[in-house]
Scaffold this active site. Structure first.
Site, PDB file in Angstrom:
ATOM      1  N   PRO A 322     -42.193 -27.040  67.260  1.00 49.82           N
ATOM      2  CA  PRO A 322     -43.646 -27.116  67.254  1.00 49.82           C
ATOM      3  C   PRO A 322     -44.315 -26.824  65.908  1.00 49.82           C
ATOM      4  CG  PRO A 322     -42.959 -24.978  68.048  1.00 49.82           C
ATOM      5  CD  PRO A 322     -41.698 -25.717  67.702  1.00 49.82           C
ATOM      6  N   THR A 323     -43.546 -26.413  64.884  1.00 48.94           N
ATOM      7  CA  THR A 323     -44.198 -25.892  63.675  1.00 48.94           C
ATOM      8  C   THR A 323     -44.640 -27.001  62.722  1.00 48.94           C
ATOM      9  OG1 THR A 323     -42.137 -25.734  62.447  1.00 48.94           O
ATOM     10  CG2 THR A 323     -42.751 -23.815  63.765  1.00 48.94           C
ATOM     11  N   CYS A 324     -45.457 -26.613  61.744  1.00 48.55           N
ATOM     12  CA  CYS A 324     -45.996 -27.550  60.758  1.00 48.55           C
ATOM     13  C   CYS A 324     -45.041 -27.700  59.584  1.00 48.55           C
ATOM     14  CB  CYS A 324     -47.340 -27.063  60.253  1.00 48.55           C
ATOM     15  SG  CYS A 324     -48.507 -26.870  61.577  1.00 48.55           S
ATOM     16  N   ASP A 325     -43.768 -27.904  59.868  1.00 49.68           N
ATOM     17  CA  ASP A 325     -42.796 -28.116  58.808  1.00 49.68           C
ATOM     18  C   ASP A 325     -41.922 -29.272  59.238  1.00 49.68           C
ATOM     19  OD1 ASP A 325     -40.512 -28.009  57.118  1.00 49.68           O
ATOM     20  OD2 ASP A 325     -40.994 -25.930  56.642  1.00 49.68           O
ATOM     21  N   ASN A 366     -45.787 -19.786  61.237  1.00 55.38           N
ATOM     22  CA  ASN A 366     -46.908 -20.434  61.942  1.00 55.38           C
ATOM     23  C   ASN A 366     -47.464 -19.559  63.067  1.00 55.38           C
ATOM     24  OD1 ASN A 366     -46.462 -24.085  61.972  1.00 55.38           O
ATOM     25  ND2 ASN A 366     -47.435 -22.762  60.511  1.00 55.38           N
TER      26      ASN A 366
END
Ligand SMILES: *Cc1c(COP(=O)(O)O)cnc(C)c1O
Length: 376
Positions: A322-325, A366
């Site tokens: 789910p993370t922004c990476d 995050n």
């Protein structure tokens, strides 16, 4: 997935991904190792899962422990093990760490070069040292090669230096690579080990122990040989290379002891297609590389992912966290078949996640908390 885990998850009230470990499975695994290698002591590789409940259980069953840091040493001691049941297996230690472990009573250390021998001689005088030799990790899914271990031809020199510095040159260790599928993988390392035993004997140093390391697999998607086959193959290799004079042996299982004892429950956050004609869906879970599934790096470990809809039609998906990476993708090169009917909000079970998950979880990337664990 055991009945106890199923029951626990059914009654679970809290939100977010979690790992549930059934301690009974760890107990069964310990007994299975004891049966498969009856003359070999088990040193549990604590890094696989250092949950206090697991350490307490194993300490009570008579297990010894392989640690890599002072903090792991303290955790093991707090679980009730005595320091004579601890092997400090990390070959990369600060002198101050060696001194702290020695103060806690640890007297067995792994080394793989001369500089490390000098450190142990200064910080833990009179201790036993095991020299780690290099293995190439062929046949394993998570190799531990290159970074560790000297070339076997160099081991006798390192052990002789230890002897000269007042340490006890105790033996040889190696690791054939984690999740090792080839039951014969120990043979070559044992051939080198026997040669080192002879070379040391010629120098008047008599080695006592072989540390056979870990490598015993957990059952993921791919079929694995039975533990019994590993035991037999290792015993045959010991006979082949040591004849009737088999030295004291220890193993350091991590994954094989706890991997299949745990299941992660996670949830589908989003399912997306990147264009209308795209066949492959992106399935985003509430757990990813930063929350414990680090061993999906290079898609090395392929966990069984189960849903309640597995009887429906399946289609390949890219599975991501789910993370922004953008490295937070679990399976893409090798897309993962999941039910076409899978929907946002559905629960998924990621099986055989008892090893190498909780400790790999970041502390809050995050804003996601570390992976929660229940040992039941
Ligand atoms: C990680 C490790 C182990 C455990 O390996 P598994 O393949 O999980 O059994 C054993 N020994 C050492 C030195 C390790 O670093």
């Amino acid at each position: 997935m055991t009945a106890r885990i199923r029951e626990f998850l059914k009654n679970r009230k809290d939100e977010g991904p979690c790992l549930v470990v059934d301690i009974d499975v760890v107990r069964e695994n310990y007994v299975a190792f004891a049966n498969a290698l009856p003359d070999t002591k088990v040193f549990y590789a604590v890094k696989a899962n250092p949950a206090p409940e697991i350490l307490k259980l194993l300490a009570g069953l008579g297990s010894s422990f392989d640690v890599a840091s002072v903090s792991e040493t303290e955790t093991v001691l707090a679980a009730g093990a005595t320091p004579d049941r601890i092997s400090y297996g990390n070959t990369i230690k600060k002198e101050s760490e060696i001194a702290s472990a020695f103060k806690l009573g640890v007297t067995l250390f792994a080394v793989d070069c001369e500089a490390e021998v000098e450190k142990v001689a200064r910080a833990a005088p009179g201790s036993r040292v095991i020299c780690r030799i290099h293995c190439d990790g062929t046949g394993s899914e998570w190799p531990l090669s290159r970074k560790f271990g000297c070339e076997p031809e160099f081991a006798a020199d390192i052990l002789e230096l230890a002897h000269k510095r007042g340490l006890i040159a105790h033996g040889i260790s190696f690791h054939v690579g984690s999740q090792q599928h080839n039951v014969e993988a120990w043979d070559r390392a044992l051939a080198s080990t026997a040669a080192i035993f002879r070379a040391c004997a010629e120098r008047g140093i008599s080695l006592a122990m072989v540390n056979l390391g870990g490598g015993f697999p957990a059952k993921y998607l791919r079929k694995t040989p039975k533990l019994e086959s590993y035991g037999k193959a290792i015993f045959r290799a010991l006979r082949r290379h040591f004849g009737n004079r088999i030295p004291e042996t220890i193993i350091e299982p991590g994954r094989g002891l706890v991997g299949n004892a745990g299941v992660i429950e996670a949830e589908v956050v989003l399912i997306a297609k990147r264009s209308p004609e795209d066949e492959t869906r992106w399935v985003y879970l509430d757990i990813g590389k930063f929350h414990g599934l680090a061993e999906t790096i290079d898609e090395s470990i392929r966990y069984p992912i189960k849903t309640r809809k597995d009887r429906d039609e399946m289609a390949p998906c890219i599975v991501a966290g789910p993370t922004c990476d953008s490295v937070d993708v679990l399976y893409e090169k090798n897309p993962y078949p999941l039910p076409v009917s899978l929907a946002i909000g559905d629960k998924v079970l990621i099986e055989a996640t008892g090893a190498y998950t909780t400790t790999y979880s970041s502390i809050g990337f995050n804003g996601y908390p570390p992976l929660r664990q229940y040992v039941i």
